[in-house]
Design an enzyme around this catalytic site. Structure first.
Site, PDB file in Angstrom:
ATOM      1  CG  ASP A   1      -1.964  -1.065   1.180  1.00 30.63           C
ATOM      2  OD1 ASP A   1      -2.158  -1.628   0.080  1.00 30.63           O
ATOM      3  OD2 ASP A   1      -2.560  -1.368   2.225  1.00 30.63           O
TER       4      ASP A   1
ATOM      5  CE  LYS B   1     -16.270 -25.226 -22.662  1.00 33.72           C
ATOM      6  NZ  LYS B   1     -17.095 -24.112 -22.276  1.00 33.72           N
TER       7      LYS B   1
ATOM      8  CE  LYS C   1      -7.308 -25.461 -24.780  1.00 31.21           C
ATOM      9  NZ  LYS C   1      -6.924 -24.249 -24.066  1.00 31.21           N
TER      10      LYS C   1
ATOM     11  CE  LYS D   1     -20.384 -27.575 -21.378  1.00 28.91           C
ATOM     12  NZ  LYS D   1     -21.105 -26.856 -22.402  1.00 28.91           N
TER      13      LYS D   1
ATOM     14  CB  CYS E   1     -44.286 -18.091  18.501  1.00 26.55           C
ATOM     15  SG  CYS E   1     -43.929 -16.439  17.885  1.00 26.55           S
TER      16      CYS E   1
ATOM     17  CB  CYS F   1     -40.507 -16.978  18.728  1.00 21.91           C
ATOM     18  SG  CYS F   1     -40.488 -17.804  17.149  1.00 21.91           S
TER      19      CYS F   1
HETATM   20  S1  IVH Z   1      -9.786 -23.085 -25.588  1.00 21.35           S
HETATM   21  C1  IVH Z   1      -9.298 -23.047 -29.620  1.00 21.35           C
HETATM   22  N1  IVH Z   1      -9.618 -23.522 -23.015  1.00 21.35           N
HETATM   23  O1  IVH Z   1     -14.951 -22.227 -23.615  1.00 21.35           O
HETATM   24  C2  IVH Z   1     -10.011 -23.315 -28.426  1.00 21.35           C
HETATM   25  N2  IVH Z   1     -11.566 -22.465 -23.842  1.00 21.35           N
HETATM   26  O2  IVH Z   1     -16.750 -23.370 -25.559  1.00 21.35           O
HETATM   27  C3  IVH Z   1     -10.683 -22.151 -27.901  1.00 21.35           C
HETATM   28  N3  IVH Z   1     -13.164 -21.866 -22.108  1.00 21.35           N
HETATM   29  O3  IVH Z   1     -14.828 -19.574 -25.881  1.00 21.35           O
HETATM   30  C4  IVH Z   1     -10.956 -22.192 -26.509  1.00 21.35           C
HETATM   31  N4  IVH Z   1     -12.010 -22.613 -20.402  1.00 21.35           N
HETATM   32  O4  IVH Z   1     -14.661 -19.064 -23.394  1.00 21.35           O
HETATM   33  C5  IVH Z   1     -10.362 -23.036 -24.024  1.00 21.35           C
HETATM   34  N5  IVH Z   1      -9.308 -23.948 -20.768  1.00 21.35           N
HETATM   35  C6  IVH Z   1     -10.050 -23.460 -21.757  1.00 21.35           C
HETATM   36  C7  IVH Z   1     -11.298 -22.859 -21.522  1.00 21.35           C
HETATM   37  C8  IVH Z   1     -12.033 -22.382 -22.595  1.00 21.35           C
HETATM   38  C9  IVH Z   1     -13.110 -22.019 -20.791  1.00 21.35           C
HETATM   39  C10 IVH Z   1     -14.289 -21.274 -22.844  1.00 21.35           C
HETATM   40  C11 IVH Z   1     -13.886 -20.163 -23.775  1.00 21.35           C
HETATM   41  C12 IVH Z   1     -14.343 -20.618 -25.116  1.00 21.35           C
HETATM   42  C13 IVH Z   1     -15.425 -21.588 -24.766  1.00 21.35           C
HETATM   43  C14 IVH Z   1     -15.643 -22.584 -25.857  1.00 21.35           C
END
Ligand code: IVH
Length: 671
Positions: A38, A116, A291, A315, A411, A432
């Site tokens: 700060d 995600k 990925k 998902k 009550c 109460c």
């Molecule tokens: S990669 C080329 N990684 O999910 C791939 N997306 O449904 C592009 N998201 O628009 C996205 N966590 O908003 C990637 N670890 C993650 C993510 C992620 C959340 C969201 C992001 C994207 C959407 C796609």
């Protein structure tokens, strides 16, 4: 200080602050104390105030927000922002794995696994290490300019740190709001009568799209990078794991759960592990993302219809489901607050069967326009109580309005909602059943009646056994009753009886505080006791009169007056006094009408019990003793008075029958 020196000093301070921010937000390892941080900020603000010409938008002092923009401008991403294809089960995951292996003609594939995040995707452009623009995803090619808002998020570096800073870099990531931040924000919004958000994602999105970044600066937003877009730099980024590592080195926060995975089996275990962690994470996630790790393989696979073929989102089951609202019941909390609770047609949300949801308060029902019979979205996130997020108006038919009851369902006492408050409360207080236990715990507490050894567990037990219905019943407990309780020996029962006996001698302020009247803390109790000196005077004080006392606002005045208006509260006070609770009037009680006068009571009184008569005299400043001597001012006699009366006549002491005594205490003057 000269301009040149100020510029240098400001630059050094900004670098230091950026470094400390990085340690705090990205590494989660702060190296200085908050107050030292700060101080650095304060110093920088001082210099920038003296030399405003050296302020630049990347200064950490600019995170508090700037003047509002009139409209969000369009921004073109250098590389398009893609979306992800989804899978929902293991079979689909295997198909994804098989498909890419065939395409790449390989046996196994290296993946990167990440959570995600359920927020809003953003693209942040850094040129030569400086944050230039930040934009929403938009349609993937064109997004909205939210640079002013992104700059307010502490985790987002305004300038990159470390080596090999690229000439140009698009950082892709997600802005999220933690559950804690979301709850705090909604509470504040509720109190202000502002917009209440349905879930953290909506709150994050709403906060990011603000025209006024000063509003965004107040919102608890976080950022996590999950990849890059356009990149023009010296180092070769050959795989996704490297990219994430490098982003972190440049000062960007990356999800700590990301992991390199060597095959599909590891991917499936990773999914299972993150799923079990889901409710413990500070923010919402709606799945995991896999990925292909090697960038060369990613290029080989390419993408179809705006989604890469090298990544997939596996998902989780949704946290929100649709169900029907069957009814609304009222729960009375320990402070008397009435909470409406939704009874739902049972529905499984994220693996748990939900039958109830909180509706917070009546205002919330009105704001969300919830009616009994409606079809609603129910949300369950983590361990938090399920909530009704919203109503599906299109499905509405045959619904009925919810009406807040005017009597407490526990009550039967009045239910009130004070001006400016959203909470409806039962004013039953001490009687109460829903509030009783808490009221007794408060009554016995150290700063109230200070009953040593009477803890909350024991009070709960006594209440459950039906041994105490009001605080006054405490003084009727016998040693035999107490020694029969769990973990209570003869000795502890004896000690408790002694403690109860000892607690009878108290002060008016403690007694008043012990009543547990809302808003009446120790300080207020003391002010009132000092002003009124007796419980009878407090009982008779009007709200108008109470309001004139310094530090007593209209709500407190109303609460006090209302408490003493209730017959059952007066009865409890009476029972306590009868049980022997008393207090001595203070030395500044000289103004009391019977100050320093001594009374003796004899014979059986018929108008009021002797204890009450004694208490009344005490409260008016008098003293009551047993022995008749010359020091006695009055002997008050009932039927069959006996020797004390005779002695009074002998000594020539004034005697009063019951009628005269009543007149005296009512008029508060000697006859
Ligand atoms: S990669 C080329 N990684 O999910 C791939 N997306 O449904 C592009 N998201 O628009 C996205 N966590 O908003 C990637 N670890 C993650 C993510 C992620 C959340 C969201 C992001 C994207 C959407 C796609």
């Amino acid at each position: 200080m000269q301009l040149e020196q100020a510029t240098k000093k400001a630059h050094a301070l900004r670098q230091l602050i950026t470094q400390y921010n990085y340690q705090y937000y990205v590494l989660d390892a702060p190296s200085i104390m908050d107050h030292e941080y700060d101080q650095l900020m304060r110093k920088l603000i001082e210099i920038e105030t003296e030399f405003p010409e050296i302020i630049n938008s990347n200064s950490p002092t600019q995170r508090l927000g700037v003047s509002p923009v009139t409209k969000l401008q369009e921004v073109k991403h250098l590389l398009p922002m893609l979306s992800l294809a989804n899978v929902f089960n293991e079979d689909e995951m295997h198909s994804f794995d098989t498909r890419i292996k065939e395409e790449l003609c390989v046996e196994t594939i290296d993946f990167s696994g990440e959570t995600k995040l359920d927020g809003l995707a953003v693209n942040i452009l850094y040129k030569n290490g400086l944050l230039i623009t930040a934009a929403t995803r938009g349609d993937g090619s064109l997004g909205e300019d939210i640079t002013h808002n992104i700059r307010t998020i502490q985790e987002v570096p305004l300038s990159l740190i470390g080596e090999n800073i690229p000439q140009s870099l698009e950082v892709r990531g997600e802005v999220v709001m933690t559950h804690k931040g979301f709850a705090t924000l909604n509470n504040t919004q509720r109190d202000k009568g502002g917009k209440v958000f349905a879930n953290p994602r909506n709150a994050a999105a709403g906060s990011l799209r603000q025209l006024d970044s000063r509003v965004t600066a107040e919102r608890p937003l976080s950022f996590f990078a999950f990849g890059i877009g356009d990149y023009n730099g010296n180092i070769n980024l050959t795989n996704h794991t490297n990219i994430l590592r490098q982003l972190k080195l440049w000062g960007l926060p990356v999800s700590s759960e990301s992991k390199r995975l060597s095959n599909i089996h590891e991917c499936l275990s990773y999914y299972a592990k993150i799923k079990t962690m889901r409710s413990r994470l500070p923010h919402d996630i709606d799945g995991v993302v896999f990925k292909v790790n090697e960038i060369s393989q990613q290029h080989q696979l390419g993408f179809v219809s705006r989604a890469p073929r090298w990544a997939i989102a596996y998902k989780f089951p949704p946290l929100e489901k649709i169900t029907q609202l069957l009814g609304i019941e009222i729960q009375v909390g320990r402070t008397g607050a009435l909470t409406p609770v939704a009874r739902l047609s049972p529905v499984k949300v994220a693996g748990v069967l939900i039958t109830n949801a909180t509706l917070h308060n009546f205002d919330e029902i009105k704001r969300k326009d919830i009616k009994i019979g409606d079809w609603v979205y129910v949300r369950r996130a983590g361990d938090v109580i399920p909530e009704i997020v919203g109503v599906i108006k299109e499905k509405r038919s045959d619904v009925s309005e919810f009406i807040m009851p005017s009597f407490c369902p526990a009550c039967g006492a009045d239910v009130v909602c004070q001006d400016g408050e959203v909470v409806y409360r039962c004013i039953g207080g001490l009687i109460c059943s829903a509030q009783r236990t808490q009221a007794i715990i408060h009554f016995a507490s150290r700063k109230a009646m200070n009953i040593d050894g009477l803890g909350s567990k024991l009070i709960v037990q006594l209440n459950e056994l039906g041994l105490i219905n009001t605080v006054a019943d405490l003084y009727l407990l016998s040693q035999e009753q107490l020694s029969g309780l769990d973990r209570m020996g003869i000795k502890s029962a004896e000690n408790l009886i002694t403690a109860l006996e000892k607690s009878k001698k108290t002060t008016l302020e403690r007694f008043l505080y012990a009543m547990g009247i809302r808003e009446v803390g120790e300080a207020t109790a003391l002010t009132i006791a000092a002003k009124y000196q007796s419980i009878t005077s407090i009982e008779q004080a009007t709200t108008k009169e109470l309001k004139t006392i310094p530090d007593i606002g209209p709500i407190t005045a109303f609460n006090i007056n209302h408490f003493f208006q209730q017959k059952y509260n007066l009865e409890i006070i009476q029972s306590l006094i009868l049980a022997g609770v008393y207090w001595e009037t203070k030395s500044d009680a000289t103004s009391l009408p019977f100050c320093d006068m001594v009374f003796v009571l004899t014979g059986s009184l018929s108008i009021m019990p002797r204890d009450e008569a004694k208490q009344r005299l005490l409260m008016l400043g008098g003293k009551v003793t047993e022995k008749v001597s010359k020091k006695i001012n009055y002997v008050i006699y009932g039927q069959n008075p006996g020797s004390k009366y005779e002695r009074a006549i002998e000594l020539g002491i004034k005697t009063l029958n019951e009628e005269s005594f009543m007149k005296m205490i009512e008029k508060k003057v000697e006859p």
